[in-house]
Motif scaffolding. Structure first.
Motif, PDB file in Angstrom:
ATOM      1  N   ILE A 256       0.870  -1.190   0.000  1.00  0.00           N
ATOM      2  CA  ILE A 256       0.000   0.000   0.000  1.00  0.00           C
ATOM      3  C   ILE A 256       0.898   1.229   0.000  1.00  0.00           C
ATOM      4  O   ILE A 256       1.535   1.556   1.002  1.00  0.00           O
ATOM      5  CB  ILE A 256      -0.923   0.019   1.232  1.00  0.00           C
ATOM      6  N   VAL A 257       0.963   1.919  -1.126  1.00  0.00           N
ATOM      7  CA  VAL A 257       1.779   3.130  -1.242  1.00  0.00           C
ATOM      8  C   VAL A 257       1.031   4.328  -0.674  1.00  0.00           C
ATOM      9  O   VAL A 257       1.608   5.202  -0.047  1.00  0.00           O
ATOM     10  CB  VAL A 257       2.177   3.378  -2.715  1.00  0.00           C
ATOM     11  N   ASP A 258      -0.266   4.359  -0.886  1.00  0.00           N
ATOM     12  CA  ASP A 258      -1.096   5.447  -0.361  1.00  0.00           C
ATOM     13  C   ASP A 258      -2.463   4.890  -0.006  1.00  0.00           C
ATOM     14  O   ASP A 258      -3.077   4.176  -0.799  1.00  0.00           O
ATOM     15  CB  ASP A 258      -1.229   6.567  -1.398  1.00  0.00           C
ATOM     16  N   GLY A 259      -2.934   5.209   1.199  1.00  0.00           N
ATOM     17  CA  GLY A 259      -4.259   4.772   1.641  1.00  0.00           C
ATOM     18  C   GLY A 259      -4.227   3.809   2.805  1.00  0.00           C
ATOM     19  O   GLY A 259      -5.267   3.274   3.202  1.00  0.00           O
ATOM     20  N   GLN A 260      -3.029   3.597   3.386  1.00  0.00           N
ATOM     21  CA  GLN A 260      -2.930   2.589   4.446  1.00  0.00           C
ATOM     22  C   GLN A 260      -3.705   2.955   5.704  1.00  0.00           C
ATOM     23  O   GLN A 260      -4.236   2.074   6.380  1.00  0.00           O
ATOM     24  CB  GLN A 260      -1.455   2.319   4.789  1.00  0.00           C
ATOM     25  N   GLN A 261      -3.835   4.235   6.037  1.00  0.00           N
ATOM     26  CA  GLN A 261      -4.581   4.616   7.246  1.00  0.00           C
ATOM     27  C   GLN A 261      -6.056   4.250   7.100  1.00  0.00           C
ATOM     28  O   GLN A 261      -6.673   3.697   8.010  1.00  0.00           O
ATOM     29  CB  GLN A 261      -4.418   6.127   7.514  1.00  0.00           C
ATOM     30  N   ARG A 262      -6.614   4.555   5.909  1.00  0.00           N
ATOM     31  CA  ARG A 262      -8.026   4.243   5.659  1.00  0.00           C
ATOM     32  C   ARG A 262      -8.276   2.741   5.622  1.00  0.00           C
ATOM     33  O   ARG A 262      -9.229   2.229   6.213  1.00  0.00           O
ATOM     34  CB  ARG A 262      -8.466   4.871   4.324  1.00  0.00           C
ATOM     35  N   LEU A 263      -7.402   2.006   4.910  1.00  0.00           N
ATOM     36  CA  LEU A 263      -7.612   0.564   4.782  1.00  0.00           C
ATOM     37  C   LEU A 263      -7.440  -0.146   6.125  1.00  0.00           C
ATOM     38  O   LEU A 263      -8.192  -1.068   6.445  1.00  0.00           O
ATOM     39  CB  LEU A 263      -6.647  -0.009   3.746  1.00  0.00           C
ATOM     40  N   THR A 264      -6.476   0.291   6.916  1.00  0.00           N
ATOM     41  CA  THR A 264      -6.304  -0.299   8.248  1.00  0.00           C
ATOM     42  C   THR A 264      -7.542  -0.066   9.095  1.00  0.00           C
ATOM     43  O   THR A 264      -8.034  -0.965   9.791  1.00  0.00           O
ATOM     44  CB  THR A 264      -5.064   0.290   8.946  1.00  0.00           C
ATOM     45  N   THR A 265      -8.065   1.160   9.035  1.00  0.00           N
ATOM     46  CA  THR A 265      -9.262   1.502   9.822  1.00  0.00           C
ATOM     47  C   THR A 265     -10.471   0.697   9.369  1.00  0.00           C
ATOM     48  O   THR A 265     -11.261   0.218  10.198  1.00  0.00           O
ATOM     49  CB  THR A 265      -9.546   3.010   9.707  1.00  0.00           C
ATOM     50  N   ILE A 266     -10.613   0.535   8.069  1.00  0.00           N
ATOM     51  CA  ILE A 266     -11.736  -0.253   7.543  1.00  0.00           C
ATOM     52  C   ILE A 266     -11.678  -1.692   8.059  1.00  0.00           C
ATOM     53  O   ILE A 266     -12.689  -2.266   8.480  1.00  0.00           O
ATOM     54  CB  ILE A 266     -11.717  -0.238   5.996  1.00  0.00           C
ATOM     55  N   ILE A 267     -10.487  -2.277   8.070  1.00  0.00           N
ATOM     56  CA  ILE A 267     -10.344  -3.663   8.528  1.00  0.00           C
ATOM     57  C   ILE A 267     -10.636  -3.772  10.025  1.00  0.00           C
ATOM     58  O   ILE A 267     -11.307  -4.720  10.463  1.00  0.00           O
ATOM     59  CB  ILE A 267      -8.932  -4.182   8.186  1.00  0.00           C
TER      60      ILE A 267
END
Length: 582
Positions: free
Chosen positions: A71-82
């Protein structure tokens, strides 16, 4: 992975492992972002598409039967979603009333959380086991938190659990449907680090919430790509590794200092600015690189980028070393809490001091303590006094400490020489215009001076005792002779003079009539009747600066003469303690 718009369920479906690469910062979302995430989800109408933003991936190939994607960009959102989906699935499982419901939730769990034995997201190495064991599983990991990111991950899980516990099953099903079926992301997926860098720079460095540190990282990687004739994998890897180390170092700071401030301090002490370019330091760095590339000095640009990122990593290390130092002068500088003007010089001097145990550096710090206390605390100069001088000294300093010491001493004398220092400390209304924290610091220093010189000697008061906000320990400045004797520090009020107009004008708020005392002690003494108090309070006081007060009595009385005598002793101490000598 195909590019374009995808539903969240399509993004996560299949044998895919999302990995957060080491050059990314750790999980950083807290209350504000979590509330916004959940509010947006609640406010989204069911059946309407909900756009979660853009994600940028770099495909890393196969790992067994799974595709590995960075994940180059968007890791904060994807982590939160999970995290959110893990909490939501767990809550719905506790409410499931049929085998069919449980099977659907098992499938949802495999999609978003864990496919067979593989978790769908890998966090940074130091947080990954905690993330899997305590965030995505049901175990409570509070006792095992070891990093700030782990604390934020834990708090995110607790936040979602508490919010979801308040909702009925239909509302929970609605949230699941909104996120799983109607939420969409725009996917950029590439197979090349340089291409990922290019896309990240051109889509993110446009004022969309990145910190200046993140902007500098993406810019340096992008311009390395532009300036290189071949694919610049070696330099890109260096830059990514350095910023990974910067983020990890910054996470360890116990005293938080804004990362963008450190970036600005770095510019001030390492770049060739003329006027006040440091006020727009990010653009200043970009201009240097862009001018080199536009003039076809690509080799120079690549050399600059390499040197800049290396020195920036060293700057973050240096700031951390200074902040965690137990050196008394460093601690005093932090206690006085006027360090902004000094940081660039502190960074540069620490780096260039080659003496064992940084002896020259700590001499410098001592001089800065004197400047801070004399000029800002006692002379009451504005907070930006001397800023241009100190910034220029930092920029131009190349290791000549003797010359630097003279420059700082001269600046101190310019704003508050011994005559001004004495005059200010002699001011009859000193208590009225000096900050109470600065007075606490003064008497803390005086107390520790007495503890090391007056028999029987005692251990110094700690920094914690000075700065504690605990109601039982917190210090306050108290008058010896006060307008309300019941709230003073004297046990036998018969020794006190009448606080008439003359005494009030000349002695009441005078330095010699002040001392430190714990707030709790004053409160308890103020609530007692005088007859019930112990006699000879000062002889059993916890502070030597109170114990010695008896020596200033004149014929058993505390008088204006007592105040003047004590004031002279305190001022002589101040001139010695904050002297204009190296």
């Amino acid at each position: 992975m195909d590019n374009g718009e995808k539903t969240l369920s399509n993004l996560f479906d299949g044998r895919t492992i999302f990995n957060i690469p080491e050059y990314q910062r750790a999980y950083a979302w807290s209350g504000t972002q979590l509330n916004e995430f959940l509010d947006d989800l609640h406010n989204q109408k069911l059946g309407r598409s909900y756009f979660l933003g853009t994600v940028l991936f770099e495909e890393k190939g196969l790992e067994g039967n799974y595709k590995l994607i960075d994940i180059v960009d968007g890791q904060q959102r994807l982590t939160t979603i999970i995290i959110f989906m893990s909490c939501l699935i767990s809550k719905l499982q506790s409410l499931a009333s049929s085998d069919e419901e449980e099977e659907d939730l098992d499938l949802l769990y495999e999609t978003y959380v864990k496919h067979r034995r593989q978790y769908k997201l890998r966090a940074l190495d130091e947080d990954n086991d905690f993330f899997h064991s305590y965030i995505l599983e049901s175990k409570d990991g509070k006792s095992f938190i070891r990093t700030p990111a782990q604390r934020r991950l834990y708090e995110a899980k607790q936040f979602f659990k508490e919010k979801l516990d308040l909702l009925e099953k239909p509302k929970l099903e609605e949230l699941k449907c909104k996120l799983d079926e109607y939420s969409r992301v725009l996917v950029y997926s590439v197979q090349d680090t340089a291409e990922a860098t290019l896309i990240f720079e051109t889509t993110n460095d446009r004022g969309k919430g990145l910190t200046n540190l993140e902007k500098i990282k993406s810019f340096m990687m992008y311009r390395s790509y532009v300036a290189s004739e071949d694919v610049p994998e070696e330099l890109l890897n260096k830059i990514r590794t350095r910023f990974s180390e910067i983020y990890k170092e910054y996470e360890q700071f116990s005293t938080k200092i804004d990362e963008d401030s450190i970036l600005q301090y770095h510019f001030i002490c390492h770049e060739n600015w003329v006027a006040k370019e440091y006020q727009s330091h990010v653009q200043g760095v970009k201009n240097v690189v862009n001018q080199m590339i536009s003039s076809e000095s690509n080799v120079g640009a690549l050399s600059y980028i390499n040197t800049y990122t290396q020195k920036l990593k060293e700057t973050f290390y240096t700031v951390h070393e200074i902040l965690k130092s137990e050196n008394l002068s460093i601690r005093e500088l932090m206690i006085l809490n006027r360090v902004g003007n000094f940081w660039p010089l502190l960074i540069k001097a620490y780096k260039l001091d080659e003496t064992e145990n940084k002896i020259q550096f700590f001499k410098l710090v001592r001089l800065l303590v004197c400047f801070s206390f004399r000029v800002y605390a006692i002379n009451q100069n504005r907070g930006n006094t001397g800023q241009t001088k100190f910034f220029s000294l930092a920029r131009d300093f190349s290791g000549d400490f003797s010359k630097l010491f003279i420059e700082i001493l001269n600046s101190t004398k310019r704003y508050c020489d011994d005559k001004s220092f004495r005059t200010n400390l002699s001011y009859p209304d000193l208590y009225q215009w000096i900050n109470s924290k600065d007075l606490n610091y003064f008497f803390w220093k005086y107390e520790n001076y007495l503890r090391t010189t007056m028999q029987p000697k005692a251990s110094p008061m700690s920094e914690h005792e000075l700065t504690s906000s605990n109601s039982k320990l917190k210090l306050s400045i108290e008058h010896i002779a006060s307008q309300n004797p019941r709230k003073g520090v004297v046990n036998d009020v018969s020794i006190l003079p009448e606080v008439d107009e003359d005494f009030e004008e000349s002695f009441l708020h005078n330095l010699g009539n002040l001392t430190i005392d714990p707030l709790s002690a004053n409160s308890s003494k103020g609530n007692l009747d005088f007859d019930s108090k112990n006699t000879g309070y000062f002889l059993r006081a916890p502070f030597k600066s109170q114990n010695e007060l008896e020596s200033y009595l004149k014929d058993g009385l505390w008088t204006g003469s007592s105040v003047s005598s004590r004031q002279k002793v305190l001022i002589d101490f101040a001139l010695q303690e904050w002297s204009l000598e190296v």
